[in-house]
Every structure is written in structure tokens, then in C-alpha cells.
Design an enzyme around this catalytic site. Structure first.
Site, short mmCIF file in Angstrom:
data_model
loop_
_atom_site.label_atom_id
_atom_site.label_comp_id
_atom_site.label_asym_id
_atom_site.label_seq_id
_atom_site.Cartn_x
_atom_site.Cartn_y
_atom_site.Cartn_z
N ASP A 132 -3.41 -13.05 4.74
CA ASP A 132 -4.69 -12.42 5.07
C ASP A 132 -4.68 -12.25 6.58
OD1 ASP A 132 -7.22 -11.70 5.71
OD2 ASP A 132 -8.21 -13.41 4.76
N TYR B 131 -14.12 4.27 9.90
CA TYR B 131 -12.66 4.20 9.98
C TYR B 131 -12.18 4.83 11.29
CZ TYR B 131 -7.83 5.32 8.51
OH TYR B 131 -6.48 5.44 8.41
N GLY C 130 0.81 -1.21 0.00
CA GLY C 130 0.00 0.00 0.00
C GLY C 130 0.85 1.26 0.00
N GLN C 131 0.18 2.39 0.25
CA GLN C 131 0.85 3.68 0.14
C GLN C 131 2.03 3.80 1.11
OE1 GLN C 131 -1.29 7.14 1.46
NE2 GLN C 131 -0.10 8.54 0.17
N ASP D 177 1.29 -9.11 1.63
CA ASP D 177 0.01 -8.49 1.31
C ASP D 177 -1.00 -9.59 1.03
OD1 ASP D 177 -1.97 -6.47 0.51
OD2 ASP D 177 -0.23 -5.15 0.33
N1 SER Z 1 -5.43 9.53 4.97
C1 SER Z 1 -6.46 8.78 5.64
C2 SER Z 1 -7.75 8.87 4.94
O1 SER Z 1 -7.96 9.85 4.27
C3 SER Z 1 -6.62 9.29 7.04
O2 SER Z 1 -5.92 8.48 7.90
O3 SER Z 1 -8.56 8.01 5.09
#
Ligand code: SER
Length: 316
Positions: free
Chosen positions: A53, A143, A14-15, A37
Site C-alpha cells: 500500500d 485527477y 494495472g493497465q 500491488d
Molecule cells: N487515460 C487517463 C484517463 O482517462 C488519462 O490519463 O483518466
């Protein structure tokens, strides 16, 4: 080169993971860092790689034992915008993944855990400017709720089971080596690509939406910095506020225009606007500075200069 640690990065393509793995390998060697991953990616060509996973505790345990892992960086998660679309999956992945890793440390199978939190732990009732470490939180996104609960569990595992877990509340992260996915702050990366390729960008946040952001080299420095800090200096075991700089899409567009004359930006705010409006505009990171010496290097100008220089080489 440090050889005493064997590191597993989960969600490594990921990023954050893409850059973190490269940096960790400079310190711990190629074979000292296992990338992993949920599916095989290009990263598998660069060094040891496993398909994991994180929801599968048994599969995770087998890989951790086989490689004699000492530290886990758990980066696998659904970010803010994606989790709003799939709330149940967002909660399940973000929480179960964390428990599976924390339990490895509770059982003393691994020694240290890194887990990222976010500015998303804050909500509409949080003071928006220079948001303190300890304040009203009340996140309003799935989130953010998962990150806040995760912070509480990290601190709980530290207090009750002596688990050495460390965490940072990342702001929006900007980098040129990897693409973000599913976040509300992603515009701040997309805008560079579109500016260089097309000279224009349609932004999904409104022009004056100020959010806290950070350039990836600073984020990686903070991440490895807190993991390498003497345990006694890491006094907060939920998660530390972390700050780089803050700007709006309008501010960023003006800075990019210095490099791309004639660059234009238009605005079409979507459902992500509501998420952004619930988050702070700037963060007070003085606890991180005081406890383990956090200092960011980049500001809006130096980040933009560096992004443009590097992305030009990649894209043009
Ligand atoms: N960069 C993240 C998002 O935008 C925030 O933790 O979900």
C-alpha cells in the site's frame, strides 16, 4: 541482460503495469523486477511479487530495503473518472504515494523514480490542438489537479534534492493485454472487446470527441526509453508531453468496421464527456523528440490492425 538495477513497480497489475513488468523483465531478468500491488493478483505467479500500500511509507521502506531496490516505477493511482467520484481519496492516494516514493530518492535509498503524468494536467483554457509543452494548464478534474501538483513536486525534488525523477504525460492508452480502469479514455479499449464479442458498442463519449491516444507498445517504449536515457538529456523534470495519434469514437469505429463488417456504434455520453471536453485534442511532443529521441511507431490504422489480430486470439 542488465543486472545492475533492482526495480520495483508499484501498481503493477494495472493497465500499464501488466505490460511494463513483462517488458522490464526481458531487460532486467525475472528477479530484477519486483511487481507489487495493493492485493495479490495473478501476476504473483509470474515472478517476485509484494503486497504494497503506497500510502504506508514504513511498509514501503521495508520492502525497498529488503530487495535493495534501485528504481521505482510508481503507477498506483486513481484515474480521472474514479477520482471525480472520490475526490479526497484521489488526491490523497495520488499525492501521498508520490511523496512516499520521492522521499526514498531524497534520502538516497533509491536512485531513480518514474512517475506518470497525463494529458489531464491540461484544462479548458489550454490550446486544444497541438498543445505545447509549456502553456496554460488549469486542470479542472481532481485527477488533473493531482497530476499537475505532482509535476511541480517532481521538478522541485529534482532541483532541491537532486532526485533523478522522470515523467511522461500519457495520452489515452490502448492495449490488448490488460484492461483499463476508471479513465475517460477507456472507451478506446472497451470498443474493441465489444466489437469482437457482440458487433456493437455504446460509447460514453460523443461521436466527435477527439482525444490524444497511444498504443501500449509505444507507451512502454517511451517509459523505458526515458528511464534509460542519459540523465543530461532529460531536461524537463516536471513531465514531458508525449504524442501518438488522435481520433474520435467515430473515426475509431470506422477503422474497426474494416475488420468487423457491420459493426455498429451508438452514443450515450455520461459525466466523462465533460472531462474529455476539458482535455486537448492533440499534443505537441517535440521536446521529447529533441531531448531523448522520442518517436512513436503506431498510428490509428496500425494500432487497430494489431489490436484486432491479438484480441481475436484472446477472445475468440
Ligand atoms: N487515460 C487517463 C484517463 O482517462 C488519462 O490519463 O483518466
Amino acid at each position: 541482460m542488465r543486472t545492475s538495477e533492482k526495480i520495483l513497480v508499484i501498481g503493477s497489475s494495472g493497465q500499464i503495469g501488466t505490460e511494463l513488468v513483462q517488458n522490464l523483465r526481458e531487460i532486467y531478468g525475472i528477479d530484477g523486477v519486483i511487481a507489487s500491488d495493493v492485493k495479490v493478483t495473478e501476476q504473483a505467479k509470474e515472478g517476485p511479487f509484494e503486497v504494497i500500500d503506497v500510502m504506508n511509507a514504513q511498509g514501503l521502506l521495508e520492502i525497498v530495503k529488503r530487495h535493495k531496490i534501485t528504481q521505482v516505477y510508481l503507477l498506483a493511482a486513481l484515474l480521472s473518472a474514479t477520482a471525480e467520484k472520490m475526490p479526497k481519496l484521489g488526491w490523497d492516494l495520488n499525492m501521498q504515494g508520490l511523496f512516499n516514493v520521492l522521499d526514498l530518492a531524497k534520502e538516497k535509498i533509491i536512485k531513480q523514480v518514474y512517475w506518470p503524468s497525463s494529458i489531464a494536467v491540461f484544462g479548458p483554457n489550454t490550446p486544444k490542438v497541438n498543445t505545447p509543452q509549456f502553456t496554460v494548464m488549469e486542470p479542472s478534474t481532481v485527477y488533473g489537479i493531482s497530476k499537475q501538483a505532482g509535476e511541480r513536486w517532481c521538478e522541485y525534488y529534482f532541483n532541491k534534492y537532486n532526485v533523478d525523477v522522470r515523467s511522461l504525460r500519457y495520452p489515452g492508452l490502448i492495449g490488448w493485454k490488460s484492461a483499463p480502469g476508471g479513465g475517460t479514455t477507456d472507451y478506446a479499449v472497451h470498443i474493441f472487446h465489444e466489437a469482437l464479442k457482440n458487433g456493437k458498442y455504446e460509447c460514453f463519449l460523443s461521436e466527435n470527441t477527439i482525444l490524444p491516444m497511444m498504443y501500449m507498445p509505444d507507451a512502454i517504449k517511451a517509459t523505458i526509453g526515458i528511464m534509460q536515457a542519459d540523465p543530461g538529456t532529460v531536461k524537463i523534470r516536471s513531465s514531458y508531453n508525449l504524442a501518438g495519434f488522435s481520433f474520435s469514437p467515430n473515426d475509431l469505429a470506422a477503422e474497426i468496421r474494416k475488420h468487423v463488417p457491420g459493426f455498429t456504434i451508438s452514443y450515450a455520453p455520461d459525466s466523462r464527456q465533460q472531462i474529455a471536453d476539458s482535455w486537448p485534442q492533440s499534443i505537441d511532443a517535440k521536446e521529447a523528440a529533441k531531448d531523448w529521441g522520442w518517436q512513436p511507431e503506431y498510428d490509428l490504422k496500425s494500432m487497430t490492425d494489431d489490436m484486432i489480430k491479438n484480441l481475436k486470439n484472446v477472445l475468440l
